[in-house]
Design a protein around this motif. Structure first.
Motif, short mmCIF file in Angstrom:
data_model
loop_
_atom_site.label_atom_id
_atom_site.label_comp_id
_atom_site.label_asym_id
_atom_site.label_seq_id
_atom_site.Cartn_x
_atom_site.Cartn_y
_atom_site.Cartn_z
N GLY A 53 53.76 129.42 24.80
CA GLY A 53 53.58 128.17 25.52
C GLY A 53 54.41 128.21 26.81
O GLY A 53 55.13 129.18 27.07
N PHE A 54 54.29 127.18 27.61
CA PHE A 54 54.97 127.15 28.89
C PHE A 54 55.65 125.81 29.09
O PHE A 54 55.04 124.77 28.90
CB PHE A 54 53.98 127.40 30.03
N GLN A 55 56.92 125.86 29.50
CA GLN A 55 57.63 124.65 29.92
C GLN A 55 57.46 124.51 31.42
O GLN A 55 57.63 125.47 32.17
CB GLN A 55 59.11 124.76 29.55
N SER A 56 57.08 123.33 31.86
CA SER A 56 56.72 123.11 33.27
C SER A 56 57.75 122.24 33.98
O SER A 56 58.28 121.29 33.41
CB SER A 56 55.34 122.45 33.36
N PHE A 203 63.87 124.32 41.40
CA PHE A 203 63.53 123.37 40.35
C PHE A 203 64.79 123.04 39.56
O PHE A 203 65.85 123.64 39.79
CB PHE A 203 62.44 123.92 39.42
N ALA A 204 64.68 122.06 38.67
CA ALA A 204 65.88 121.59 37.95
C ALA A 204 65.54 121.29 36.50
O ALA A 204 64.41 120.94 36.16
CB ALA A 204 66.46 120.36 38.62
N LEU A 234 53.64 130.08 38.96
CA LEU A 234 53.47 128.83 39.70
C LEU A 234 52.03 128.34 39.60
O LEU A 234 51.10 129.15 39.68
CB LEU A 234 53.81 129.01 41.18
N THR A 235 51.87 127.05 39.42
CA THR A 235 50.57 126.41 39.56
C THR A 235 50.59 125.61 40.85
O THR A 235 51.48 124.78 41.06
CB THR A 235 50.25 125.49 38.38
N THR A 282 54.08 123.60 40.60
CA THR A 282 54.64 123.43 39.26
C THR A 282 55.02 124.81 38.73
O THR A 282 54.19 125.72 38.69
CB THR A 282 53.62 122.78 38.31
N LEU A 283 56.28 124.96 38.38
CA LEU A 283 56.77 126.24 37.87
C LEU A 283 56.72 126.25 36.35
O LEU A 283 57.12 125.28 35.71
CB LEU A 283 58.19 126.48 38.36
N GLN A 284 56.20 127.36 35.78
CA GLN A 284 56.11 127.49 34.32
C GLN A 284 56.99 128.62 33.82
O GLN A 284 56.97 129.72 34.37
CB GLN A 284 54.66 127.75 33.87
#
Length: 378
Positions: A53-56, A203-204, A234-235, A282-284
């Protein structure tokens, strides 16, 4: 008398037989009714799977080199020599400012230099002939240096009237055009020159996410953990995935007092220059779970924040069982505790069950309830 007794016995016997037959019929009817009330429900057996899975996180994009251009002197812009998005080299002219008044000042300063030089040249032979003292000559020389310094300062300001690019890169938004008055105290840059062959994604995470993330990373000390972090993706704002993977380079060592968050920076190659300075994305961050028990979300019930499934025992009795969820990937819950691999649960229709209910199980393939596993972002 005997005939009457015989007749009564016969009637009694017939009544008893009819009563018995009636009771048997009612019993069978009850059994059939009971059988028809037992619900037939699909049941699945829980497998283990390996899922990613991916945390965004929202990300802000900036060029690796991101130089803001300001004026060093006051003046009106007379010429904008470049256009937005243009590639420029270090030292290339970007803007020109009006310097007419400075040119006049420079002419006056140059005249002062010449006059001071004449005075020095006049005093030199007089000193050599001991007509005047050396002090007078040194005073004249000091005035010459002062005049030269004043001229050099004005000449430098004239040079600052030609504003050049401090770095190689691409011109960003041009905030001021010809005719605008600028000064060194201006808060708005004339433009920004960015090197975007590589870009940073900032990002944070909140403090809890940061601690969980770093503690789960492999390695000893913090720097080793950062080096071992997985590649990130990245999305873009249009929903498309950026073709290059990135690397988390730095993690801020302090928690922001105002936001309670920790800042991260990842770097991405940007050969096609799809990403520009100021872009959003959006970074994953991928997270892989190996050999974990999974449950279709469709097969669960949420009761006041607690997650339940109806577990089916060997007697086909379905009982509500609370489970602890570790994560959610696409349409599946990753189970932390409560049920195990091979357990049977009711796949659909749980909303009609209460307490412990005997069911007629209809064995159903797991994948017919859970959609095929794909990458998911949350």
């Amino acid at each position: 008398m005997k005939k009457k007794i015989y007749h009564l016995l016969t009637v009694t016997l017939l009544v008893a037989m009819l009563t018995g037959l009636s009771s048997c019929g009612e019993g069978k009817a009850d059994q059939q009714a009971g059988a028809s009330q037992t619900p037939t429900l699909p049941v699945i057996e829980l497998p283990v799977k390996t899922l990613t899975g991916f945390q965004s996180y929202p990300a802000r994009i900036e060029g690796v080199v991101n130089a803001q251009v300001f004026a060093k002197i006051s003046g009106y812009i007379t010429d904008v020599a470049v256009d937005e998005g243009q590639k420029v080299r270090k030292g290339q002219v970007l803007f020109r400012l009006e310097t007419q008044s400075l040119n006049q000042d420079a002419a006056a300063a140059k005249a002062n230099v010449n006059a001071a030089q004449v005075e020095v040249d006049k005093l030199k032979p007089l000193v050599e002939k001991n007509i005047i003292s050396e002090v007078q000559l040194e005073t004249a020389r000091a005035k010459l240096k002062q005049a030269q310094s004043a001229y050099n300062s004005i000449a430098a300001n004239i040079g600052y009237g030609t504003i050049k690019s401090p770095v190689d890169g691409y011109v960003g938004a041009i905030n001021l055009r010809a005719g605008s008055l600028v000064s060194p105290s201006s808060q708005t840059p004339l433009t920004t020159v960015s090197e975007i062959d590589k870009v940073y994604a900032y990002f944070a995470m909140n403090e809890k996410e940061y601690l969980d993330f770093i503690m789960a990373a492999t390695g000893g000390v913090r720097d080793e953990k950062i080096k071992n972090l997985p590649k990130v993706t990245l999305t873009l704002a249009n929903g498309e995935e950026f073709p290059q993977e990135g690397t988390i380079e730095t993690v801020n060592s302090q928690v922001n007092e105002n936001t309670g968050s920790v800042n991260f920076r990842a770097v991405f190659d940007n050969p096609q220059r799809l990403l520009t300075n100021g872009s959003s994305a959006t970074l994953q961050i991928p997270k892989t779970y190996t050999d974990v028990v999974v449950v279709p979300i469709e097969s669960t019930i949420d009761r006041q924040g607690s997650i339940y499934v109806y577990q089916v025992n060997e007697n086909n009795e379905a009982t509500a069982t609370e489970i602890k969820v570790k994560d959610e990937i696409q349409n599946l819950y990753i189970v932390d505790s409560g049920i195990s691999e091979g357990d049977r649960i009711v796949a659909k229709g749980t909303q009609n069950l209460k307490g412990t209910t005997t069911i007629k199980p209809q064995q159903t393939p797991f994948d017919s309830i859970a959609a095929p596993i794909k990458k998911s972002f949350r």
